[in-house]
Design a protein around this motif. Structure first.
Motif, PDB file in Angstrom:
ATOM      1  N   GLY A   1     -33.199   9.978 -26.953  1.00 14.56           N
ATOM      2  CA  GLY A   1     -33.263  10.491 -25.601  1.00 14.56           C
ATOM      3  C   GLY A   1     -33.527  11.978 -25.539  1.00 14.56           C
ATOM      4  O   GLY A   1     -33.326  12.701 -26.516  1.00 14.56           O
ATOM      5  N   ARG A   2     -33.963  12.423 -24.362  1.00 21.43           N
ATOM      6  CA  ARG A   2     -34.343  13.823 -24.171  1.00 21.43           C
ATOM      7  C   ARG A   2     -34.005  14.232 -22.757  1.00 21.43           C
ATOM      8  O   ARG A   2     -34.149  13.450 -21.816  1.00 21.43           O
ATOM      9  N   VAL A   3     -33.576  15.475 -22.610  1.00 25.33           N
ATOM     10  CA  VAL A   3     -33.314  16.054 -21.296  1.00 25.33           C
ATOM     11  C   VAL A   3     -34.186  17.299 -21.159  1.00 25.33           C
ATOM     12  O   VAL A   3     -34.185  18.152 -22.052  1.00 25.33           O
ATOM     13  N   LEU A   4     -34.929  17.366 -20.064  1.00 27.42           N
ATOM     14  CA  LEU A   4     -35.763  18.537 -19.802  1.00 27.42           C
ATOM     15  C   LEU A   4     -35.111  19.392 -18.730  1.00 27.42           C
ATOM     16  O   LEU A   4     -34.418  18.876 -17.842  1.00 27.42           O
ATOM     17  N   CYS A   5     -35.368  20.683 -18.810  1.00 32.29           N
ATOM     18  CA  CYS A   5     -34.928  21.589 -17.753  1.00 32.29           C
ATOM     19  C   CYS A   5     -36.055  22.582 -17.494  1.00 32.29           C
ATOM     20  O   CYS A   5     -36.513  23.265 -18.416  1.00 32.29           O
ATOM     21  N   VAL A   6     -36.511  22.615 -16.252  1.00 33.29           N
ATOM     22  CA  VAL A   6     -37.624  23.507 -15.910  1.00 33.29           C
ATOM     23  C   VAL A   6     -37.082  24.920 -15.706  1.00 33.29           C
ATOM     24  O   VAL A   6     -36.176  25.131 -14.892  1.00 33.29           O
ATOM     25  N   LEU A   7     -37.632  25.859 -16.454  1.00 38.21           N
ATOM     26  CA  LEU A   7     -37.214  27.250 -16.317  1.00 38.21           C
ATOM     27  C   LEU A   7     -38.115  28.004 -15.332  1.00 38.21           C
ATOM     28  O   LEU A   7     -37.640  28.666 -14.418  1.00 38.21           O
ATOM     29  N   HIS A   8     -39.408  27.909 -15.559  1.00 40.04           N
ATOM     30  CA  HIS A   8     -40.362  28.637 -14.709  1.00 40.04           C
ATOM     31  C   HIS A   8     -41.519  27.729 -14.333  1.00 40.04           C
ATOM     32  O   HIS A   8     -41.914  26.889 -15.137  1.00 40.04           O
ATOM     33  N   GLY A   9     -42.078  27.970 -13.145  1.00 41.52           N
ATOM     34  CA  GLY A   9     -43.324  27.338 -12.780  1.00 41.52           C
ATOM     35  C   GLY A   9     -43.142  25.981 -12.132  1.00 41.52           C
ATOM     36  O   GLY A   9     -42.066  25.395 -12.135  1.00 41.52           O
ATOM     37  N   THR A  10     -44.237  25.503 -11.563  1.00 37.43           N
ATOM     38  CA  THR A  10     -44.212  24.196 -10.920  1.00 37.43           C
ATOM     39  C   THR A  10     -45.365  23.363 -11.442  1.00 37.43           C
ATOM     40  O   THR A  10     -46.363  23.883 -11.941  1.00 37.43           O
ATOM     41  N   GLY A  11     -45.179  22.066 -11.349  1.00 36.65           N
ATOM     42  CA  GLY A  11     -46.209  21.147 -11.811  1.00 36.65           C
ATOM     43  C   GLY A  11     -45.698  19.735 -11.710  1.00 36.65           C
ATOM     44  O   GLY A  11     -44.894  19.422 -10.828  1.00 36.65           O
ATOM     45  N   THR A  12     -46.153  18.904 -12.630  1.00 34.99           N
ATOM     46  CA  THR A  12     -45.766  17.493 -12.627  1.00 34.99           C
ATOM     47  C   THR A  12     -45.243  17.137 -14.004  1.00 34.99           C
ATOM     48  O   THR A  12     -45.831  17.530 -15.010  1.00 34.99           O
ATOM     49  N   VAL A  13     -44.135  16.396 -14.035  1.00 31.60           N
ATOM     50  CA  VAL A  13     -43.664  15.856 -15.305  1.00 31.60           C
ATOM     51  C   VAL A  13     -43.827  14.345 -15.250  1.00 31.60           C
ATOM     52  O   VAL A  13     -43.313  13.684 -14.339  1.00 31.60           O
ATOM     53  N   ARG A  14     -44.577  13.852 -16.181  1.00 32.48           N
ATOM     54  CA  ARG A  14     -44.825  12.420 -16.254  1.00 32.48           C
ATOM     55  C   ARG A  14     -43.854  11.813 -17.272  1.00 32.48           C
ATOM     56  O   ARG A  14     -43.758  12.295 -18.400  1.00 32.48           O
TER      57      ARG A  14
END
Lengths: 361, 361, 361, 361
Positions: free
Chosen positions: C283-296
């Protein structure tokens, strides 16, 4: 190398060169032979016949006592290419040691590591840090760096064996330490089985859960018995289905070579078969245990018999061609070359030649 | 824990908690039991008597066929504390497998690794990636992660053995893969000796110089024979001079555990002697091979006979007290705990208690 | 699976099955779903929007005090597929922690390891075994297994950050230990630079000759500063010449992951670029620090903003598509999977697809 | 050693000794000096003053061209105790290399590894397997074993630096290979930053997730910049609170020494402070970068200035006593001694003496 056209007159140069010498400097451009396309090896392929080693050992036994003083009754194999240095190849000391019945060689220890390989006879006990190890034909016995070791022969019959040490390497690194044992007398203990073997020679892959703390840098198993080696060679030969099979002696607990400076291997070659011709960086000493045949080293072909010691210098191709089935023990400095990123090997057999693309690495 | 005085009225809190629930969030302060002073272990000490396992295996053999489909005729030991999960302890699957004469269980492979330990009987062959391994009493046979394996029983007599798998660990990591073998039929090859043993079971510390490429993460030796284990236990017992001796099964080439997820050990306890009481993090499954006595686990004392399977939950003290001389095989998840820095052990024997200073680590 | 034709009548079978149940046994052939062709993952792709996390953290700050008792003001991300378990993916706890000005969270320690990643704000100090580590946006701060840790916020402004713990793994191994610190009060020390950084954050590849004894199983460096990470990402992006670049946080002295259970990485993706689609076990956990976009993730496409936390379940393909330049921090259980020989990866991008031959391994 | 009483008459012995000589054997009991209580080191403590090295380098620059042929304009430091061998200590080559403006030294490679350390000046580029590395004061640049390397000086000003090679070790192992580059011309590329630094010099503990395959046996980072080293020394000195601080240059990805044969360290000693007196097996070469003071080696005390090269033979006690703050770069063969289990150290300072129990190991 093209002739160098100096910008200076000879007197100017002489003056400069004089200044260099005064200041303990040397100009690289006047040095040669430092960096050669291939290793410039001074050691030569050589064979010390087993028959002569036994005979001279025996005569030394008659004429020369074993005394206190760090010394043993040992004849060192001196490679004729090494300018009188008492080394079999540039990185390995090889010798025969001869102990008459009822003689003892008291304890000492040194940072150079030693191994003993027995071609014939039995009956001497080597104590390693007090653990009594019986020695018999085909056995490999280790006396690792800085372990006290001593030998005693309680029987009537003399015994001879081969010693190999990493002394040239340790000396080149200015790391030789030596200490005599606590007593003038050898410890003459014997035991049905060494403690080392009781702990570590149970079965392949089975190790004690709560054994003694493992020594750093080397195998905790100090004796590898011929009965085991013989059986393992037979099993391996049946498995490979080839005309020869080679085993490496390793640390049974952690894997890896038995000593950080010396690799031990043994090869069985079937009658009429030959090992592949190959070479590698670093020196090697062979000792014939069983059988007769031919050992090819560089451009030379030596007849080989039990007890022979042979020197394989660095980067010299070598192979064993068995007349009758041969068992050949080998010690090399391969762990040193590998640890330092300097191991280079080349397969010169027909199979290897087909696979090669020209480069040796 | 002291009562928490909230700054908010209940309706405000309800609203907040509702928002949490809507957003798939939970407040830590309302959770309990996450971080406990000692492991909150749900598995219980338990014994599955060998006699019952054999009898039920035999009855299943009469009534239930072995079919294609990844399944085997296997009875899984279900720890009564684990809420119906088919696991002996929370991290290990343990089971008995029963194969009647002339039955076959065709090939499949899966990422959970398995091992087979035989208490009695012989005659079944397990093929691991095509290498035929005969199974007999006291043998340990490995079917590592993602190796094809199949069983066939060419004789007339049924055979039963214990399977242990790391399935709970692999499932918890969402890493289970499964694949059926290429054929509906089991391969019924036999051989005087498996190739695995031909290469790697020569002798302690002797390994092939030019063997096959070593598999990552596990031992290349797939069978550990009782004759070897028995001899090694005897030698170790004589060496330690204590009333018990324990061996670990390891990779004979590189050292370390046979599998990255399971540690295998065997302990011989002399008649009237006992192993030290100890505990450690992680689960363990015992299987009695020989002898009778008592196995103490936590606060329970189980009578023990050959064929018994026992569950030792994490952090439960355990020891073996031998009536007559006992040989007990053990599988634990210790390599997992050690790799992750989570192994904690405690010696609860008199000797250990004297040495301890209070802390378990 | 083909229908199994039993050899027994139903009453006989019922009797047998009853015996199984009485003896805590389950027949494998009646179990299903144990061994699946691919991982049967219950966790779902999910996004916890940063805006909601900040807002709910703030409201909890208003309404709920931080008390003594091992607890913190923490909101745990609960994957909707995991049946109410407070885990972001099956092997990782992820949460936000909120500390108001002048609040303190006193010391405790536990075997589960934690890491803190800060998306915005600064001013809280985390003490790890007494070493004060300032926390600011983009910083990664480690509180390894069994280290005492506490937080204090000496300023007026609240602060929020993400916590990730390996709690599910440690709990599955029945290895959770917990201990409160020696004091009811948080230590409120500050320091210009933590000792950890003074010793180990000098420069890449430069380590102290005589530093403190290195801790086992984890990095001695406890804080990785955003200024360093930002500069390193920039340099790497210029070097690769690709549209994205990824760094791994490692032990600066011995190499390897910062913790034995969690891998930390950060990826910078240039505006308009995307990372390759790939999947791996664990498993993996992501955390967005900067910027915007799309996570698929899997079949879902999530809009992404700073502060978002996203769950990538095992074996789910994922990629980041940046609208504006994005920096995304990632924590996975990859060290566990690798240590146990269970890591399997698959490159599903066009490049990967071309290279693939069908199998994921 | 006591006088040995031979059992034989002199003619008999003469005959025996003659037989030994004929058969390339030497009796151990007639050899002396092989195994000594402490290392019998031939190298002497020595200082090559920086001022002289610069002056003689410059004069060589005027008078001697740099030509094709594997050679460079290099002055080798020849330890006065080593009988004319061009080595600074028995295991290390040290030298200064001088390159005038617009000169080039074309590519070659060799198995001996080299490192370059710059005391003053800048402007030369060293290409390592084509990667252009700028050289400036305080920088360490590596040219590992068997990497092509070449130098070019595009500016008008000459530059001098120190070379250290493991040549004596590689030569003693008969493992020297040498090859000229593909071209007679040096590649005169420059770049804002070497690729090596772009990949590996991002920040402490941050390494690329998908970098190039790592080279075996050595650091992938080839240049360690003075700005980084200076900052790290400052930070470490503040952290230790002692009068001196020492950093080791290591592989930033895997840890360990930069090269398998040479350890690089740098020590900053505050004005008026001194490093502890200590000794160890193996040789060492010092190079003063900044400051003046005294370097004590064995029984000698050398005044020290920037650019000085000093030889510390094996097992010689040494320390640095700083008049003004000093930065001293050090290269030793410690990785070799450690890999072979031959490292022995002794702390001879007051603190060490108190802790010692007499033995050096």
């Amino acid at each position: 190398m093209a002739t160098r056209r100096f910008r200076a007159s000879e007197p100017e140069l002489d003056l400069l060169y004089g200044s260099f010498a005064e200041r303990s400097l040397q100009p690289l451009w006047e040095l040669s032979g430092l960096l050669t396309p291939e290793p410039r090896v001074q050691g030569l392929p050589h064979r010390w016949p087993g028959r002569e080693l036994r005979e001279l050992g025996s005569r030394a036994g008659d004429l020369v006592p074993v005394d206190r003083g760090g010394d043993r009754r040992v004849l060192a194999c001196c490679n004729p290419g090494l300018g009188g240095a008492p080394y079999a190849v540039s990185t390995l000391w090889a010798a025969v040691q001869y102990l008459r019945g009822h003689e003892v060689a008291p304890a000492h220890r040194h940072t150079p590591a030693a191994l003993r390989f027995v071609v014939e006879g039995e009956g001497v006990w080597t104590l390693v840090d007090g653990d009594p190890l019986h020695m018999g034909a085909g056995d490999l016995v280790l006396t690792p760096s800085w372990t006290f070791h001593e030998h005693h022969n309680p029987g009537d019959r003399p015994m001879i064996w081969m010693d190999v040490l990493d002394l040239p390497v340790v000396a080149a690194l200015d790391a030789v330490f030596f200490e005599e044992g606590p007593s003038e007398e050898a410890d003459t203990r014997t035991a049905p089985r060494s403690a080392s073997e009781g702990w570590y020679a149970g079965a392949p892959g089975l190790v004690p859960v709560d054994g003694p703390a493992l020594p750093a840098h080397r195998s905790p198993l100090l004796a590898y018995r011929w009965a085991d080696t013989d059986r393992a060679l037979g099993a391996l030969l049946r498995t490979t289905g080839a005309g020869h099979a080679a085993l490496r002696y390793t640390d049974p607990v952690r894997g890896g070579d038995v000593l950080p400076t010396m690799r031990c291997e043994i090869t069985r070659t079937c009658a009429g078969a030959a090992t592949g011709l190959q070479r590698q960086t670093g020196g090697r000493v062979l000792c014939v245990l069983h059988g007769t045949g031919t050992v090819r080293i560089g451009d030379e072909r030596f007849p080989a018999e039990p007890g022979d010691i042979l020197a394989v210098p660095s980067w010299s191709p070598w192979s064993v061609e068995a007349g009758e089935q041969m068992d050949v023990f080998s010690t090399s400095d391969a762990p040193v070359l590998e640890a330092l990123g300097l191991m280079r090997t080349q397969d010169l057999s027909a199979a290897g030649a087909a696979a090669r693309t020209g480069a040796g690495r």
